[in-house]
Design a protein around this motif. Structure first.
Motif, mmCIF file in Angstrom:
data_model
loop_
_atom_site.group_PDB
_atom_site.id
_atom_site.type_symbol
_atom_site.label_atom_id
_atom_site.label_comp_id
_atom_site.label_asym_id
_atom_site.label_seq_id
_atom_site.Cartn_x
_atom_site.Cartn_y
_atom_site.Cartn_z
ATOM 1 N N SER A 193 5.499 55.276 22.030
ATOM 2 C CA SER A 193 6.517 54.381 22.576
ATOM 3 C C SER A 193 7.057 54.954 23.888
ATOM 4 O O SER A 193 6.577 55.979 24.380
ATOM 5 C CB SER A 193 7.663 54.217 21.574
ATOM 6 N N SER A 218 9.798 51.276 18.756
ATOM 7 C CA SER A 218 10.604 51.304 19.979
ATOM 8 C C SER A 218 11.614 52.445 19.926
ATOM 9 O O SER A 218 12.351 52.593 18.950
ATOM 10 C CB SER A 218 11.322 49.960 20.147
ATOM 11 N N ALA A 226 7.878 49.633 22.139
ATOM 12 C CA ALA A 226 6.973 50.203 21.140
ATOM 13 C C ALA A 226 5.559 50.376 21.684
ATOM 14 O O ALA A 226 5.114 49.641 22.571
ATOM 15 C CB ALA A 226 6.936 49.307 19.906
#
Length: 205
Positions: free
Chosen positions: A24, A70, A188
């Motif tokens: 991420s 994320s 993400a």
């Protein structure tokens, strides 16, 4: 489970491990961060006989690695693909997340497994860090390509934006890292693709 067809003499097993998930990206104002790509699964090929196969062989398909959620999260490794112990292909490694606290390296390719022909997977590409000029962008780390191709390409984020990494396609390839540009938001990483087993039987006509 694989059971040989009646009359089969020889069989070729080909296996590719699952592709790794990508990292991420956790953004920071006036800075560009992107995650590293996932590595691809290794490739293995085995030529063997009916006798070696026996009554049956258990087939396991390596799961795809998932992209990091994320924030500040690495991806996960791809799973191992196997036909019993006759043909084994290992999964690709995870890409690292990109942020102020970590260098976003790409995931390692799957190590050589078990077979007559074995090959390591391709490593994922590293992510990007730029704190000097956030008007200059560069793609996030792309995923490693497997024997069957299908790696995810790196993504770009415009100023003030974040972009999630892309998922791999085909079999055993790595996902691409997320990207952030001059923002405190996060994104993400992309998922790898699952492995595969290809079986080719040979019998007299």
């Amino acid at each position: 489970t694989y059971t040989a067809s009646v009359g089969m003499l020889y069989v070729i097993f080909e296996a590719v491990g699952g592709g790794g998930g990508a990292g991420s990206a956790q953004g920071t104002t006036a800075v560009i961060f992107s995650g590293g790509g996932g590595g691809s699964g290794g490739y293995s090929r085995t030529l063997t006989t009916t006798g070696a196969v026996g009554a049956s062989q258990t087939i396991t398909i390596g799961a795809n690695g998932t992209g990091g959620a994320s924030g500040s999260n690495d991806g996960t490794s791809g799973g191992t693909t196997s036909v019993g112990s006759l043909c084994v292909a290992l999964g690709g490694g995870p890409g690292k997340y990109g942020s102020a606290s970590q260098v976003p390296t790409g995931g390692a390719g799957g190590a050589p497994g078990t077979g007559d022909v074995i090959a390591a997977g391709m490593a994922g590409l590293p992510g990007f860090y730029n704190a000097v000029n956030n008007s200059i962008t560069f793609p996030s780390g792309g995923g490693g390509n497997s024997y069957f191709g299908g790696s995810a390409q790196g993504v770009n984020a415009a100023g003030g934006a974040n972009v999630a990494g892309s998922n791999a396609s085909n079999y055993g390839s790595g996902g691409s890292g997320a990207a952030t540009n001059n923002t405190t938001s996060a994104a993400a990483g992309g998922n790898g693709s699952s492995g595969i087993v290809v079986i080719t039987e040979f019998a007299p006509q």
